[in-house]
Write an enzyme that holds these catalytic residues in place. Structure first.
Site, mmCIF file in Angstrom:
data_model
loop_
_atom_site.group_PDB
_atom_site.id
_atom_site.type_symbol
_atom_site.label_atom_id
_atom_site.label_comp_id
_atom_site.label_asym_id
_atom_site.label_seq_id
_atom_site.Cartn_x
_atom_site.Cartn_y
_atom_site.Cartn_z
ATOM 1 N N ASP A 18 52.601 34.405 49.478
ATOM 2 C CA ASP A 18 51.182 34.120 49.198
ATOM 3 C C ASP A 18 51.007 32.690 48.690
ATOM 4 O O ASP A 18 50.262 32.434 47.740
ATOM 5 C CB ASP A 18 50.623 35.145 48.213
ATOM 6 C CG ASP A 18 49.083 35.209 48.232
ATOM 7 O OD1 ASP A 18 48.474 34.670 49.184
ATOM 8 O OD2 ASP A 18 48.506 35.791 47.298
ATOM 9 N N GLY B 57 40.475 34.630 35.515
ATOM 10 C CA GLY B 57 40.235 34.973 36.903
ATOM 11 C C GLY B 57 40.467 36.440 37.115
ATOM 12 O O GLY B 57 41.150 37.084 36.334
ATOM 13 N N ALA C 280 42.476 40.699 43.367
ATOM 14 C CA ALA C 280 42.410 41.997 44.035
ATOM 15 C C ALA C 280 43.054 43.099 43.188
ATOM 16 O O ALA C 280 42.671 44.250 43.265
ATOM 17 C CB ALA C 280 43.100 41.902 45.388
HETATM 18 P P1 ADP Z 1 46.130 37.272 41.545
HETATM 19 O O1 ADP Z 1 47.344 37.973 42.059
HETATM 20 O O2 ADP Z 1 45.042 38.203 41.154
HETATM 21 O O3 ADP Z 1 45.686 36.182 42.468
HETATM 22 P P2 ADP Z 1 47.357 35.218 39.882
HETATM 23 O O4 ADP Z 1 48.712 35.537 39.365
HETATM 24 O O5 ADP Z 1 47.281 34.303 41.042
HETATM 25 O O6 ADP Z 1 46.563 36.585 40.158
HETATM 26 O O7 ADP Z 1 46.463 34.609 38.703
HETATM 27 C C1 ADP Z 1 45.071 34.358 38.901
HETATM 28 C C2 ADP Z 1 44.695 32.966 38.396
HETATM 29 O O8 ADP Z 1 44.994 32.877 36.990
HETATM 30 C C3 ADP Z 1 45.479 31.834 39.050
HETATM 31 O O9 ADP Z 1 44.904 31.387 40.247
HETATM 32 C C4 ADP Z 1 45.480 30.773 37.951
HETATM 33 O O10 ADP Z 1 44.276 30.034 37.973
HETATM 34 C C5 ADP Z 1 45.525 31.605 36.666
HETATM 35 N N1 ADP Z 1 46.909 31.767 36.146
HETATM 36 C C6 ADP Z 1 47.746 32.806 36.394
HETATM 37 N N2 ADP Z 1 48.931 32.654 35.776
HETATM 38 C C7 ADP Z 1 48.859 31.483 35.100
HETATM 39 C C8 ADP Z 1 49.768 30.771 34.235
HETATM 40 N N3 ADP Z 1 51.000 31.228 33.948
HETATM 41 N N4 ADP Z 1 49.349 29.598 33.704
HETATM 42 C C9 ADP Z 1 48.106 29.133 33.987
HETATM 43 N N5 ADP Z 1 47.219 29.742 34.789
HETATM 44 C C10 ADP Z 1 47.567 30.913 35.346
HETATM 45 MG MG MG Z 2 46.729 34.472 43.003
HETATM 46 MG MG MG Z 3 48.302 37.809 43.973
#
Ligand code: ADP
Ligand code: MG
Ligand code: MG
Length: 289
Positions: free
Chosen positions: A160, A30, A33
């Site tokens: 969030d 993914g 931002a």
């Molecule tokens: P952002 O701050 O850009 O939203 P996130 O930390 O939410 O980033 O991570 C984006 C996506 O990646 C999450 O919605 C999830 O689907 C996946 N993801 C992030 N960290 C993990 C993790 N430790 N294990 C599995 N999936 C993860």
């Molecule tokens: Mg996120």
């Molecule tokens: Mg975030």
């Protein structure tokens, strides 16, 4: 006394630092931002997979850097995740940071992968359209446990909470992720909104100073509503500010207790809104699965 293993030269010391080149990227999970998230593995090992979140230095807001004697200057996200991996502060429903490192462009947050790659609660709700009340409670309770731990034990607000930031595995074990908007409660009250509009509490949208926990509980209300009704409770900011809550008819209606909990978290009166302790002890939360 000479050191037992003196470093041979500076170059060697530098090369021992972890860099993104130590990893093979397996897939994109993914991009948000602030950067990208990748599933990766160490070049030196076949089987240990990790999740790496790229946090672009240029995009880090000025007031979310934090100076620390031990960590140096880092983004608050890393500071909070580091705090949450200390003895007594880890929690089974909160993502764990393994390590972090940086280069000129990015910070890299190395985490344990949880669940099926890329499966978050957003996808899961789509996938399991007919989620029964017990299953819903089983998932939601784990999110509440995580937030209870954050508020009551760690004095941290997430800010969030939403379906995309909840990941699950094949056995409905849940972890709360994404501490990119988190803050220490002691640094509040806050006046800037940092999360996702759909999940923002009315008083926060109105620009009133907020302590943080009440925003997280509102977001939990939006989350539970979304799980139960499979749609957003409010369609725009004006509705968040003062539209009565729609309770669309369901094929398999949820109990009155469940709907009561949703409404009590989505109370626009901040003083009357449940706190996380009250959420945890609400009759619906205490019912057996
Ligand atoms: P952002 O701050 O850009 O939203 P996130 O930390 O939410 O980033 O991570 C984006 C996506 O990646 C999450 O919605 C999830 O689907 C996946 N993801 C992030 N960290 C993990 C993790 N430790 N294990 C599995 N999936 C993860
Ligand atoms: Mg996120
Ligand atoms: Mg975030």
């Amino acid at each position: 006394e000479p050191l037992e293993h003196p470093p041979q030269n500076i170059a060697q010391v530098v090369s021992e630092k972890k860099t993104i080149r130590d990893f093979v990227i397996i897939e994109d999970m993914g991009s948000g931002a602030y950067g990208e998230v990748k599933l990766a593995r160490y070049k030196t090992s076949r089987n240990s997979k990790v999740v790496i979140k790229y946090v672009t230095k240029k995009k880090i807001l000025v007031d979310t850097w934090i100076r620390d004697r031990r960590l140096g200057t880092t983004p608050l996200e890393i500071h909070v995740l580091d705090f949450l991996r200390r003895d007594g502060y880890r929690h089974p429903n909160i993502v764990e940071m393994i390590d972090f490192f940086e280069d000129d462009i990015n910070y890299y947050i190395e985490m344990l992968p949880h669940g099926l790659p890329g499966m978050d609660l957003f996808d899961y709700i789509e996938l399991r359209m007919g989620m029964q009340e017990n299953e819903c409670r089983h998932i939601f309770r784990q999110v509440v446990d995580a937030v209870h731990h954050l508020h009551m034990k760690a004095s941290i607000v997430h800010r969030d909470i939403k379906d995309e930031n909840v990941v699950l595995d094949g056995e409905n074990r849940v972890k709360l992720i994404d501490f990119g908007s988190a803050a220490y409660i002691r640094n509040g009250p806050f006046d800037v909104f940092v999360g996702t509009i759909d999940y923002a509490a009315p008083e926060v949208l109105q620009g009133r100073a907020y302590a943080g926990p009440e925003q997280d509980v509102w977001a939990l209300g939006i989350l539970l509503y979304t799980i139960v009704f499979k749609e957003n409770p409010f369609y725009n900011i004006d509705e968040i500010l003062d539209h009565p809550l729609r309770l669309p008819p369901l094929e398999d209606p949820y109990s009155d207790d469940c709907i009561d909990l949703v409404q009590a978290m989505l109370n626009r009166d901040v003083e009357g809104r449940l706190d996380i302790e009250m959420v945890k002890n609400h009759p619906w939360m205490l019912a057996e699965d």
